[in-house]
Design a protein around this motif. Structure first.
Motif, PDB file in Angstrom:
ATOM      1  N   ASP A  48     -20.378  36.300  12.368  1.00 11.81           N
ATOM      2  CA  ASP A  48     -19.279  35.393  12.048  1.00 11.81           C
ATOM      3  C   ASP A  48     -19.395  34.161  12.942  1.00 11.81           C
ATOM      4  OD1 ASP A  48     -16.959  34.057  11.561  1.00 11.81           O
ATOM      5  OD2 ASP A  48     -15.633  35.781  11.837  1.00 11.81           O
ATOM      6  N   GLU A  52     -17.620  44.384  22.302  1.00 12.13           N
ATOM      7  CA  GLU A  52     -16.384  44.553  23.045  1.00 12.13           C
ATOM      8  C   GLU A  52     -16.526  45.574  24.166  1.00 12.13           C
ATOM      9  OE1 GLU A  52     -13.933  42.607  22.645  1.00 12.13           O
ATOM     10  OE2 GLU A  52     -14.645  41.607  20.849  1.00 12.13           O
ATOM     11  N   THR A  58     -21.359  39.713  21.881  1.00  8.72           N
ATOM     12  CA  THR A  58     -20.141  39.863  21.079  1.00  8.72           C
ATOM     13  C   THR A  58     -19.614  41.287  21.136  1.00  8.72           C
ATOM     14  OG1 THR A  58     -21.478  40.334  19.124  1.00  8.72           O
ATOM     15  CG2 THR A  58     -20.849  38.045  19.488  1.00  8.72           C
ATOM     16  N   GLN A  87     -15.818  31.061  19.337  1.00  4.42           N
ATOM     17  CA  GLN A  87     -14.761  31.501  20.245  1.00  4.42           C
ATOM     18  C   GLN A  87     -15.354  32.104  21.521  1.00  4.42           C
ATOM     19  OE1 GLN A  87     -12.107  34.332  18.434  1.00  4.42           O
ATOM     20  NE2 GLN A  87     -11.124  34.856  20.378  1.00  4.42           N
ATOM     21  N   LYS A  88     -16.407  32.928  21.346  1.00  2.00           N
ATOM     22  CA  LYS A  88     -17.056  33.530  22.508  1.00  2.00           C
ATOM     23  C   LYS A  88     -17.703  32.461  23.395  1.00  2.00           C
ATOM     24  CE  LYS A  88     -16.597  38.044  22.435  1.00  2.00           C
ATOM     25  NZ  LYS A  88     -16.104  38.813  23.607  1.00  2.00           N
ATOM     26  N   GLU A 124     -17.390  31.687  13.442  1.00  2.00           N
ATOM     27  CA  GLU A 124     -16.149  31.400  14.158  1.00  2.00           C
ATOM     28  C   GLU A 124     -15.997  32.276  15.398  1.00  2.00           C
ATOM     29  OE1 GLU A 124     -14.167  28.907  13.730  1.00  2.00           O
ATOM     30  OE2 GLU A 124     -15.448  28.238  12.096  1.00  2.00           O
ATOM     31  N   LYS A 125     -16.366  33.543  15.250  1.00  2.00           N
ATOM     32  CA  LYS A 125     -16.284  34.455  16.393  1.00  2.00           C
ATOM     33  C   LYS A 125     -17.252  34.029  17.491  1.00  2.00           C
ATOM     34  CE  LYS A 125     -16.482  39.374  17.580  1.00  2.00           C
ATOM     35  NZ  LYS A 125     -16.730  40.755  17.082  1.00  2.00           N
TER      36      LYS A 125
END
Length: 686
Positions: A464, A504, A502, A470-471, A466-467
């Protein structure tokens, strides 16, 4: 261990056993997907058996014991007394790991460390028949194990030949045949002995020569034993023919081992008797005319020779020097008006090019050397992550320089593990997304001109953008405005940033942000390029482009002031003339816009040439767009000389470690040129 034995014998064992162990890793993973494949079971059995035999000859008892226990497991499996399952495969793969570890110790002339007692006990437990029949042997006339007979059956066959348990009504073998068997000292059956056995079964002279025209055999009749091979035209007995022979000895469907519940696991004989497919035990069994005896045929000469890799490297270095001389003569020949000299130089050019190509071929190895380890990597990782993953490989026979084969191993492992861990989803997640529960990872290789193109593709979740943006902001790689301006391709390339992940949760597989940056660095050191494409929900594709060899490199020769430099051609994307008055400033950096794309612009003369800072070039200039991994930038140069093949020479001790320099070479006009290391140059100066 008999390390004082002939070194040549040890090296032969290391080569043969090494090839077998490489295949075993792939075959065992294939077997888990195809547990009823009799050919595969027999191939694995033979693999462990062969390694055990060679190890026994060299008195490598630890290696013999582990291989013997593994061999017993596959003897039970191929006789359909137990079924392949994941627990069994875990133990067998652990045994293979131990065998590989011992093999490496032998390669280093060390005494092999025995496998753990618990592992041998687990193998011996799986070498016992299961409590219930997992597989029903086929009821057809074809053998259940794909045509092979067991060692006990072969012993029974030898007994019959030697008159111990001859079939009822059959005469004892000829004394000379029996005597030959008794005095041979081994358990192989000779052609004469086999002929005597056929005479017992079918009558004297049944296979003594070719049938006359019009006879029953010539018209398709004759003994059942040879029907299958009567049109084949070769003199080897087929598996079906041998099975019919066994039926004659033991009755239809019978087997000397049918009453036995388990093989004799106490035996540690490193070299059991050969099986039926051994060519020494397959005489002329067709009704065609017999060929001349093998002893009358001169032995075929050896077609291969073992050469130390250092000698190949030395030859390659000498060819490199020849290339430099060729380049120099080529330049002199073009400047001369002597037609005969030009012809001689032209001929030398052709011969040198052919010689260079031939020597490079001697250093080539199939990339299967790297690919062969991935079925096991994917299998173990998928099992650890509770995922279902199918690995597909293409282009395994693609050749490239042996040094590159070794250098690509670690980067490809990182990428394949990343595809399984990050890319492929869990089975329940895939089903909810309308995908099959089993994911697919595809690994491919192909030659593209003087480069190799590698691709790792998965049908997983994809990335993604967008992800990733953000990261990047969270990690401080970009501020929000700069992150918003990133294209999708630039977002995907963020995964190669150091410390970027990415994931978690951190696990023993991934999540620490190391690995992908190592991949990018390593590919850059190989003068290669790496590119990422991804589509959310559909999967990702990572492509790597590396040169076929690192020894001789095609370059673009440039001039900065009065100094020559060589840019590796693999880094060069395009060249054009530029009006330096039309540059732009973006984020405080000089840039150019070409076909709506923005490229940072660097005056590398200011970095590499003394007094280059005083350069105030205006007007038009030559700009070379180069690729560094996933980035593209523009280099301003004074002059373009042209393309030239160069041989990389290491820098002297005083210059070693100079930022941006990969080595030096001698140009066609006899001058020394420095070879630019594009990634190192930009990392240090920009």
């Amino acid at each position: 261990m008999a390390f004082d034995a002939d070194e040549e014998i040890l090296q032969d064992f290391l080569i043969e056993a090494g090839e077998i162990l490489e295949k075993l890793s792939e075959q065992l993973v294939d077997l888990e997907q195809n547990p009823d494949d009799s050919d595969l079971l027999n191939a694995i059995f033979r693999g462990f058996h062969t390694v055990k035999g060679g190890a026994g000859f060299l008195q490598l008892d630890a290696l013999v014991n582990c291989c013997h226990s593994a061999e017993n497991v596959f003897d039970i499996l191929r006789n359909h007394k137990r079924r392949v399952d994941s627990d069994l495969m875990d133990v067998v793969l652990e045994a293979l790991d131990n065998v590989n570890a011992m093999f490496e110790q032998v390669r280093n002339h060390e005494e092999p460390t025995p496998a753990p007692d618990a592992l041998i006990a687990a193998l011996d437990a799986f070498a016992e028949p299961a409590n219930h029949t997992a597989v029903t042997p086929p009821t057809s006339d074809a053998p259940a194990d794909g045509g092979d007979i067991t060692d006990d059956e072969f012993e029974q066959l030898l007994d019959a030949l030697q008159g111990h348990d001859a079939p009822q009504g059959a005469a004892a073998p000829a004394p000379e045949a029996a005597g030959a068997a008794d005095s041979s000292g081994d358990e192989e059956i000779t052609d004469d002995e086999f002929e005597a056995l056929l005479d017992q079964l079918h009558g004297k002279g049944q296979f003594s020569g070719a049938p006359e025209a019009g006879s029953e055999a010539a018209n398709g009749g004759g003994a059942d034993l040879v029907d299958a091979g009567s049109t084949g035209g070769d003199d080897l007995i087929t598996d079906d023919e041998f099975e019919k022979l066994l039926d004659e000895l033991h009755g239809k469907g019978g087997s000397p081992t049918s009453a036995a519940e388990a093989p004799d696991t106490g035996s540690r004989d490193p070299a059991p008797p050969p099986r039926a497919e051994t060519k020494a035990a397959t005489p002329d069994a067709t009704p065609a005319a017999k060929t001349a005896p093998a002893k009358d045929t001169p032995p075929a000469g050896e077609t291969t020779v073992r050469v130390d890799t250092k000698r190949l490297d030395d030859i390659m270095n000498m060819v490199g020097e020849l290339v430099l001389v060729r380049n120099r003569l080529d330049r002199l020949g073009s400047a001369s008006e002597d037609e005969q000299l030009q012809k001689a130089v032209s001929n030398l050019d052709v011969v040198t090019t052919d010689l260079q190509s031939a020597v490079m071929q001697t250093r080539m190895q199939p990339i299967k050397k790297v690919f062969g380890r991935f079925p096991r990597v994917v299998r173990d990782l998928a099992r650890n992550l509770n995922k279902e993953v199918n690995l597909v490989m293409h282009g395994e026979e693609t050749d490239l320089d042996k040094n590159l084969v070794e250098a690509l191993s670690d980067p490809l492992v990182h990428l394949v593990r990343n595809s399984v861990d990050h890319g492929i989803e869990a089975p329940d997640v895939r089903e909810r997304a309308g995908k099959p529960p089993m994911g697919t990872v595809t690994l491919s290789a192909e030659q593209e001109g003087d480069h190799i193109l590698l691709a790792i593709e998965d049908d997983g979740a994809g990335m993604d953008p967008e992800k990733l943006r953000q990261k990047a902001v969270e990690k401080g790689v970009y501020d929000q405005d700069a992150a918003d301006r990133l294209t999708e391709a630039e977002c995907f390339n963020l995964i190669f940033s150091a410390g970027f992940s990415t994931k978690e949760q951190i696990s023993d597989v991934s999540g620490r942000g190391v690995g992908m940056d190592v991949v990018k660095t390593k590919i850059g050191q190989l003068n290669g390029q790496i590119n990422v494409k991804s589509e959310l929900g559909k999967g990702s594709r990572i492509t790597i482009k590396v040169p076929l060899t690192l020894a001789i490199m095609p370059t673009l020769m440039i001039m900065l002031g009065e100094q020559s430099f060589a840019l590796p051609l693999v880094n060069v994307v395009e060249i054009f003339h530029l009006d330096l008055t039309k540059t732009n400033i973006v984020d405080g950096r000089e840039c150019i816009v070409v076909r709506d794309r923005v490229f940072p612009l660097f005056h590398i003369k200011r970095w590499l040439v003394r007094n280059g800072d005083g350069d105030t070039t205006t007007g038009t200039a030559h700009v070379v767009i180069v690729a560094m991994g996933t980035r593209q930038v523009g280099f301003v140069v004074d002059q373009l000389v042209g393309q030239e093949e160069v041989v990389i020479k290491p820098l002297g001790r005083a210059l070693q470690g100079t930022p941006g320099m990969a080595g030096a070479t001698i140009t066609g006009d006899g001058r020394i040129a420095l070879i630019i290391d594009v990634p190192s140059l930009l990392q240090h100066y920009s």
